[in-house]
Scaffold this motif. Structure first.
Motif, PDB file in Angstrom:
ATOM      1  N   ALA A   1       0.951  -1.257   0.083  1.00 41.64           N
ATOM      2  CA  ALA A   1      -0.021   0.050  -0.101  1.00 41.64           C
ATOM      3  C   ALA A   1       0.853   1.340   0.135  1.00 41.64           C
ATOM      4  O   ALA A   1       1.886   1.389   0.825  1.00 41.64           O
ATOM      5  CB  ALA A   1      -0.982   0.203   1.202  1.00 41.64           C
ATOM      6  N   SER A   2       0.736   2.189  -0.799  1.00 41.30           N
ATOM      7  CA  SER A   2       1.491   3.476  -0.987  1.00 41.30           C
ATOM      8  C   SER A   2       0.424   4.411  -1.329  1.00 41.30           C
ATOM      9  O   SER A   2       0.901   5.530  -2.046  1.00 41.30           O
ATOM     10  CB  SER A   2       2.436   3.440  -1.987  1.00 41.30           C
ATOM     11  OG  SER A   2       1.956   2.910  -3.173  1.00 41.30           O
ATOM     12  N   GLY A   3      -0.869   4.298  -0.951  1.00 35.79           N
ATOM     13  CA  GLY A   3      -1.841   5.403  -1.321  1.00 35.79           C
ATOM     14  C   GLY A   3      -2.351   5.475  -2.801  1.00 35.79           C
ATOM     15  O   GLY A   3      -2.796   6.582  -3.080  1.00 35.79           O
ATOM     16  N   GLY A   4      -2.132   4.351  -3.462  1.00 36.97           N
ATOM     17  CA  GLY A   4      -2.282   4.271  -4.961  1.00 36.97           C
ATOM     18  C   GLY A   4      -1.412   5.199  -5.673  1.00 36.97           C
ATOM     19  O   GLY A   4      -1.683   5.925  -6.692  1.00 36.97           O
ATOM     20  N   SER A   5      -0.272   5.543  -5.072  1.00 32.19           N
ATOM     21  CA  SER A   5       0.641   6.518  -5.959  1.00 32.19           C
ATOM     22  C   SER A   5       1.148   6.236  -7.330  1.00 32.19           C
ATOM     23  O   SER A   5       1.305   4.956  -7.492  1.00 32.19           O
ATOM     24  CB  SER A   5       1.711   6.542  -4.716  1.00 32.19           C
ATOM     25  OG  SER A   5       2.674   7.768  -5.466  1.00 32.19           O
ATOM     26  N   VAL A   6       0.837   7.205  -7.936  1.00 28.83           N
ATOM     27  CA  VAL A   6       0.901   7.016  -9.543  1.00 28.83           C
ATOM     28  C   VAL A   6       2.164   8.106  -9.930  1.00 28.83           C
ATOM     29  O   VAL A   6       1.949   9.177  -9.642  1.00 28.83           O
ATOM     30  CB  VAL A   6      -0.173   7.258 -10.290  1.00 28.83           C
ATOM     31  CG1 VAL A   6       0.123   7.138 -11.709  1.00 28.83           C
ATOM     32  CG2 VAL A   6      -1.279   5.770 -10.069  1.00 28.83           C
ATOM     33  N   LEU A   7       3.176   7.655 -10.518  1.00 37.21           N
ATOM     34  CA  LEU A   7       4.402   8.415 -10.960  1.00 37.21           C
ATOM     35  C   LEU A   7       4.261   8.398 -12.448  1.00 37.21           C
ATOM     36  O   LEU A   7       3.922   7.443 -13.138  1.00 37.21           O
ATOM     37  CB  LEU A   7       5.735   7.820 -10.376  1.00 37.21           C
ATOM     38  CG  LEU A   7       6.103   7.787  -9.152  1.00 37.21           C
ATOM     39  CD1 LEU A   7       7.294   6.919  -8.900  1.00 37.21           C
ATOM     40  CD2 LEU A   7       5.889   9.032  -8.419  1.00 37.21           C
TER      41      LEU A   7
END
Length: 228
Positions: free
Chosen positions: A127-133
């Motif tokens: 889980a990573s907050g749904g982080s998108v790069l």
């Protein structure tokens, strides 16, 4: 406590049984496979957290299995083989393996390598907050552990995903080979530029198949960064 599922692909019944016993004793759930074809069948039906793979297999060879699996999945692959020459090791890394352990092997080392790969993979797939790069038309989703270039999916290994994440999180920063090795491999850098170069080259090749855009720049004499 989370249970990790490992596919053990080894045609020698005694070695397969030994590996499964060692891994099961450490709390892992193991599925034995005795040929590349059987391994491909299990990998197509179930999701595994890691694959421990011999190269000299009946049916599909280990190299063929890696090639097929990398078209669909990104879980870590640790090759464990008596084919331990430099060319063999470089070849499987280029195909998409994450680590290589030569035979004969030490049980403690196998467990340590498995633990390290799972820890690294979960770090970047958890889980990573749904982080998108994003970087131009290059998109990396930490939550789903996916990469797309020009809208096309790019199948990467856990280490390639880790490398690309570092570069995309700091697009202006030039990473030296030492910095990449220390952060991705979690070990002391011994001056082995070839390991980092192979993974960067493999990553570039995969991105190039999806898009003609150049994403990773070599800063000669220093290291690598994202292209401006």
């Amino acid at each position: 406590m989370e249970i990790y599922h490992i596919l053990v692909v080894e045609d020698d019944p005694d070695i397969n049984k030994l590996l499964c016993r060692v891994l099961s004793g450490a709390g892992y759930d193991c599925r034995p496979a005795y040929s590349g074809s059987e391994a491909a069948l299990w990998a197509g039906q179930y999701d595994y957290d890691l694959v421990l793979l011999d190269l000299m297999l009946p049916g599909l060879t280990g190299e063929e299995f890696i090639t097929q699996l990398r078209q669909r999945k990104t879980m870590p692959i640790i090759v464990l083989s008596a084919k331990a020459g430099l060319e063999d090791r470089v070849n499987v890394l280029k195909l998409g393996a994450d680590d290589f352990i030569p035979k004969p092997f030490d049980n403690a080392e196998v467990l340590a390598r498995v633990e390290a790969q799972l820890r690294r993979y979960r770090q970047f797939s958890g889980a990573s907050g749904g982080s998108v790069l994003t970087h131009g038309d290059l998109v990396l989703d930490k939550d789903s552990v996916t990469v797309t270039a020009a809208g096309k999916p790019v199948a990467v290994t856990a280490r390639e995903f880790h490398i690309l994440t570092l570069l995309m999180e700091h697009p202006k920063k030039v990473f030296t080979r030492e910095q990449l090795y220390q952060q991705v491999w979690n070990g002391a850098y011994m001056g082995d530029d070839n390991t980092v170069n192979v993974h960067i080259s493999n990553l570039r090749s995969k991105l190039a198949k999806a898009s003609p855009t150049e994403y990773i720049k070599t800063v000669w004499g220093i290291g690598f960064k994202m292209c401006d």
